[in-house]
Write a protein that holds these residues in place. Structure first.
Motif, PDB file in Angstrom:
ATOM      1  N   ALA A 372       0.801  -1.354   0.005  1.00 17.39           N
ATOM      2  CA  ALA A 372       0.042   0.076   0.055  1.00 17.39           C
ATOM      3  C   ALA A 372       0.874   1.157   0.007  1.00 17.39           C
ATOM      4  N   ILE A 373       0.410   2.354  -0.485  1.00 15.34           N
ATOM      5  CA  ILE A 373       0.940   3.520  -0.546  1.00 15.34           C
ATOM      6  C   ILE A 373      -0.134   4.681  -0.083  1.00 15.34           C
ATOM      7  N   ASP A 374       0.578   5.692   0.173  1.00 17.52           N
ATOM      8  CA  ASP A 374      -0.376   6.659   0.710  1.00 17.52           C
ATOM      9  C   ASP A 374      -0.890   7.594  -0.619  1.00 17.52           C
ATOM     10  N   LEU A 375      -2.329   7.474  -0.673  1.00 14.09           N
ATOM     11  CA  LEU A 375      -2.928   8.299  -1.909  1.00 14.09           C
ATOM     12  C   LEU A 375      -3.658   9.537  -1.395  1.00 14.09           C
ATOM     13  N   ALA A 376      -2.760  10.423  -0.968  1.00 16.26           N
ATOM     14  CA  ALA A 376      -2.840  11.668  -0.847  1.00 16.26           C
ATOM     15  C   ALA A 376      -3.250  12.703  -2.087  1.00 16.26           C
ATOM     16  N   ASP A 377      -2.269  12.168  -2.883  1.00 20.22           N
ATOM     17  CA  ASP A 377      -2.593  12.956  -4.159  1.00 20.22           C
ATOM     18  C   ASP A 377      -2.400  14.410  -4.022  1.00 20.22           C
ATOM     19  N   ASP A 385       0.672   6.195   8.177  1.00 17.15           N
ATOM     20  CA  ASP A 385       1.808   5.369   8.427  1.00 17.15           C
ATOM     21  C   ASP A 385       2.334   4.738   7.097  1.00 17.15           C
ATOM     22  N   LEU A 386       1.405   4.880   6.099  1.00 18.02           N
ATOM     23  CA  LEU A 386       1.688   4.332   4.777  1.00 18.02           C
ATOM     24  C   LEU A 386       3.051   5.102   4.081  1.00 18.02           C
ATOM     25  N   PRO A 387       3.831   4.163   3.358  1.00 18.29           N
ATOM     26  CA  PRO A 387       4.747   4.929   2.503  1.00 18.29           C
ATOM     27  C   PRO A 387       4.184   5.783   1.371  1.00 18.29           C
ATOM     28  N   ARG A 388       4.741   7.049   1.305  1.00 15.76           N
ATOM     29  CA  ARG A 388       4.150   8.131   0.500  1.00 15.76           C
ATOM     30  C   ARG A 388       5.180   8.197  -0.850  1.00 15.76           C
ATOM     31  N   VAL A 389       4.644   7.952  -1.660  1.00 16.47           N
ATOM     32  CA  VAL A 389       5.563   8.082  -3.234  1.00 16.47           C
ATOM     33  C   VAL A 389       4.648   9.156  -4.019  1.00 16.47           C
TER      34      VAL A 389
END
Length: 452
Positions: A372-377, A385-389
């Protein structure tokens, strides 16, 4: 005399009649004739080379493009990678001013090495208080044990007195039995017989009194034992009901009356004394632990980072002072496009290159692929706490990238640092790294020091 050159057949005039168009007009007198360009025949080797090499170059380019595309799928690679390491926040368990700072920023440390010391004097005083309280309770316990010993000796003394009284009573009865027959023959007077009988009765009463004294001493012993309780089994606390039951059993086992003992007043509750002793011992252990917490040690082998304090700084309990970089495990976090994830499996061999040392390679192993990744967009929402790409969005929708953790297992004996830029090439299905490509180019880089 000069020799006249021999005429060749080519120099001989042609006998073929020439057409009017092939006849050149005679030059005008006084005019210099101009040179006429000769037309070379069309075609030749250049045209042949162009016809052959052109399609060949196009086909080579297509083959190279196809090879690169297949290679990218079979061996996924990315330049979006960086070296990582685990970091440990160092925070004291106690509060107080720092009186001894034994490390500096970026210093390597080993596990168990002292980092800094918090002022231990308040915690040493707390330990002294706890030890004093425990000593007072131990004195009470010692007094109770002395009371048990004294009561046991009193029982022994009462038993000895009983034996003595019984012996005297038996002798008095035997003496009375001997003098009574002599009364009829007038060898003794009635007064002597009465005196012997009185002494026998008195000694019988003394035996009864001695027995009663033994019972009293045994009761005193039972009380002392009940007051002492099971303190010899400390530091395990005993519940009140269990302690009372054990005391009753001990009293009855010694021939005493548990109910009579229970009616006697006692200033000491054995269960309470047990609990006080356990609480005092726990307070001492806690004070010792806090005093030991004043000396903060390194929990691992690593490197000090972000150290911005000095001696005298007040350290708060649970608040981070600086951090340690774990030097035992280094890994690379590589962000691969989602289109490559189907070609990456856990355990695959990986070639890793660092920008600081492009001519040297490290061996890595894929530990796992992010789920999972951070879907902040780009939206302003609390971080998770998810990795953010962060994706790169243009008029073309780009594939998202997922983090792949690659553990560095083997490489040159040179220091590496967290945050270094890396390039990785995944080698699926290969049990070990293949030989390095272009070794002569790498040697040239080393010889010319181009990697520095």
């Amino acid at each position: 005399m000069a020799e006249t050159p021999e005429k060749t057949p080519a120099d001989a005039p042609s006998k073929t009649p020439a057409s009017s168009s092939d006849v050149e007009p005679a030059p005008h007198p006084g005019v210099v004739p101009a040179f006429r360009s000769v037309r070379r025949p069309s075609g030749g080797w250049r045209r042949v080379a162009g016809v052959v090499l052109g399609p060949l170059m196009v086909l080579s380019g297509l083959a190279s493009l196809l090879f690169v595309a297949v290679s990218l799928d079979v061996r996924p690679r990315t330049l979006d990678a960086a070296v990582r390491a685990n970091t440990i926040g160092i925070a004291p368990h106690v509060s107080g001013p720092i009186v001894d700072l034994r490390v500096v920023d970026n210093q390597p440390v080993v596990k168990g090495e002292v980092l800094f010391v918090v002022d231990p004097r308040p915690y040493a005083a707390d330990l002294a208080d706890a030890e004093a309280a425990l000593a007072l309770i131990d004195m009470e316990i010692a007094a109770l044990r002395a009371g048990v010993v004294a009561a046991a000796r009193a029982v022994e003394e009462a038993n000895a007195l009983l034996v003595e009284a019984e012996a005297e009573a038996v002798y008095a009865r035997l003496y009375l039995d001997r003098v009574r027959p002599l009364l009829s023959e007038r060898f003794v007077t009635p007064d002597q017989v009465d005196k012997a009988a009185t002494e026998a009765d008195a000694l019988d009463a003394a035996v009864t009194t001695a027995r009663a004294r033994i019972a009293a001493r045994e009761a005193d012993l039972a009380v002392a034992v009940a007051s002492l309780g099971d303190l010899d089994e400390l530091p395990d606390a005993i519940p009140t009901e269990e302690a009372t039951a054990r005391d009753v059993d001990m009293v009855e086992a010694r021939g005493g009356d548990a109910e009579a003992v229970g009616d006697r007043p006692s200033d000491v509750d054995p269960a309470t004394l047990n609990a006080r002793r356990v609480a005092a011992a726990a307070a001492v252990a806690k004070a010792e632990l806090y005093l030991d917490y004043c000396t903060v040690r390194s929990p691992l082998d690593g490197y000090v980072t972000n150290l911005n304090i000095a001696v005298g700084e007040y350290a708060n309990e649970g608040r981070q002072v600086f951090a340690l970089v774990d030097g035992s495990v280094w890994y690379v976090m590589a962000n691969f496009k989602e289109t490559f994830l189907s070609f990456i499996d856990v355990g695959d061999e990986v070639e890793v290159y660092l920008m600081a040392r492009p001519s040297e390679r490290w061996r890595g192993v894929v530990q796992g692929v992010g789920w999972a990744i951070d879907l902040a967009d780009g939206r302003d929402i609390p971080r998770t706490d998810l990795p953010r790409v962060d994706p790169t969005l243009d008029w073309v929708r780009l594939a998202r990238r997922f983090p792949v953790r690659i553990i560095l297992e083997d490489g040159p004996e040179v220091p590496i640092r967290m945050g270094e830029t890396a390039a990785v090439i995944v080698l699926p299905g290969e049990g070990e790294l293949p030989p390095a490509q272009f070794p002569w180019l790498r040697s040239l880089f080393d010889d010319l020091d181009l990697d520095d």
